[in-house]
Design an enzyme around this catalytic site. Sequence first.
Site, short mmCIF file in Angstrom:
data_model
loop_
_atom_site.label_atom_id
_atom_site.label_comp_id
_atom_site.label_asym_id
_atom_site.label_seq_id
_atom_site.Cartn_x
_atom_site.Cartn_y
_atom_site.Cartn_z
N HIS A 11 6.51 5.89 2.85
CA HIS A 11 5.08 5.72 3.09
C HIS A 11 4.47 4.52 2.35
O HIS A 11 3.53 3.91 2.89
CB HIS A 11 4.30 7.03 2.79
CG HIS A 11 4.05 7.31 1.35
ND1 HIS A 11 4.90 8.05 0.57
CD2 HIS A 11 3.02 6.96 0.53
CE1 HIS A 11 4.42 8.15 -0.65
NE2 HIS A 11 3.27 7.49 -0.71
N HIS A 40 -4.18 4.12 -1.49
CA HIS A 40 -2.81 4.11 -2.01
C HIS A 40 -1.84 4.87 -1.12
O HIS A 40 -0.67 4.48 -1.00
CB HIS A 40 -2.76 4.66 -3.45
CG HIS A 40 -3.14 6.11 -3.56
ND1 HIS A 40 -4.45 6.54 -3.57
CD2 HIS A 40 -2.38 7.23 -3.70
CE1 HIS A 40 -4.48 7.85 -3.71
NE2 HIS A 40 -3.23 8.30 -3.79
N ASP A 41 -2.27 5.94 -0.47
CA ASP A 41 -1.38 6.75 0.37
C ASP A 41 -1.66 6.58 1.86
O ASP A 41 -1.31 7.45 2.66
CB ASP A 41 -1.51 8.23 0.00
CG ASP A 41 -0.57 8.64 -1.13
OD1 ASP A 41 0.42 7.92 -1.37
OD2 ASP A 41 -0.84 9.67 -1.77
N HIS A 69 2.43 1.91 -5.99
CA HIS A 69 1.98 3.07 -6.78
C HIS A 69 3.07 4.11 -7.04
O HIS A 69 2.84 5.06 -7.79
CB HIS A 69 0.76 3.73 -6.11
CG HIS A 69 1.06 4.49 -4.85
ND1 HIS A 69 1.33 3.88 -3.65
CD2 HIS A 69 1.13 5.83 -4.61
CE1 HIS A 69 1.54 4.79 -2.72
NE2 HIS A 69 1.44 5.99 -3.27
N HIS A 70 4.26 3.92 -6.46
CA HIS A 70 5.40 4.79 -6.79
C HIS A 70 6.49 4.05 -7.57
O HIS A 70 7.57 4.61 -7.79
CB HIS A 70 5.99 5.44 -5.54
CG HIS A 70 5.21 6.62 -5.04
ND1 HIS A 70 5.11 7.80 -5.75
CD2 HIS A 70 4.46 6.78 -3.92
CE1 HIS A 70 4.34 8.65 -5.07
NE2 HIS A 70 3.93 8.05 -3.97
N LYS A 114 0.90 7.42 4.64
CA LYS A 114 1.30 8.78 5.03
C LYS A 114 0.94 9.12 6.47
O LYS A 114 1.44 10.10 7.01
CB LYS A 114 0.67 9.80 4.08
CG LYS A 114 1.37 9.86 2.73
CD LYS A 114 0.82 10.98 1.86
CE LYS A 114 1.57 11.08 0.54
NZ LYS A 114 1.02 12.13 -0.34
#
Length: 346
Positions: free
Chosen positions: A225, A196-197, A255-256, A200
């Site tokens: 990101h 998910h990240d 996811h954000h 970054k």
Amino acid sequence: MSISGLDYSKATVLVIEDEATQNRMLTAQLTKEGYKVLSAENGRDGLFLWEEHPDIRIVITDISMPVMDGYEVVEYIRRHETHYTYILVLTGLAGRDSLEKALSLGADDYVSKPIYKQELLLRLQGASRLLRMEGQDSLVFAMAELAGYRSGETGLHLTRVKEYSRLVADDLRIHQPERGITRALVEDIAMVSPLHDIGKVGIPDHILHKPGKLSAEEFEIMKTHPVLGGKVLRELYEENWSSFLLLAYEVAMGHHEKWDGSGYPRGLKGEEIPLSARIVALADVFDALTSTRCYKEAFSFDRAKSIIMNGRGVQFDPMLVDSCLRLETQMLEIQSRLQDTGEDIF
């Protein structure tokens, strides 16, 4: 050959069958095909071998056996496995109810009696494909962990998010059958959640590692990101057309996003947000709340629960918040079992 060095096309097979002639026949057939085979005549002895030999990746078990039956074998393996074990059950033509029960407990497939060699080998090919996917899962997690090291997240954070995501997705499979969530989709959502990240990796260090609050300008950079990660995964998807990569793209991009439309990067609202992303978002936020970070102490479970409930219908899908409330005991167990010894950053 998998990335773990194991050739899953010839994984070790455990045969559990109380009928001696059938047991010998299966063992001989599989040995001739190049499999390493161990055998037992009841469930208890079979589970002893399974625990003593971690290289056993495929179990073929009869259902009706003395001492311990096939249902108990399936349940025990699913509760205690650390690496996925593919379970084939043997069933007679008249055993439809028993077959359905075994599959509901976690068996993967079945072979009908009398056993035909070619059918058995085709079933085992399917088992090998699934086990190779576990190798892919390890690769996905390694990629996510590398990104996590750069941003200061621990591997346990990714593992917890994965476990929470699996838990919630499986709860929906059970309580929201109209959504058509399968066991395979549950596992795929869990598998892609560590990515998910991944975006970054494209965020500058001075922002990733800043201990205090980000400035408005820094936060705008941080908010890129999901797009950075989504771009990479989308390009991979368009090269391979893998539904797995499409799911990973949805999670990274979404996811954000927030249920009321106030999230980023696209301001999606409600059901516009892919279900996979909504699940991972809730899992990620819950873990962030209950973990120590450089800018905060870990919140208590009750405080985190209150924040999640206050976000029902605002930040989070109400259906998923209700799911978390049903899963409170299991989530507490995951939190306790996978506690960090150090600190996460983001």
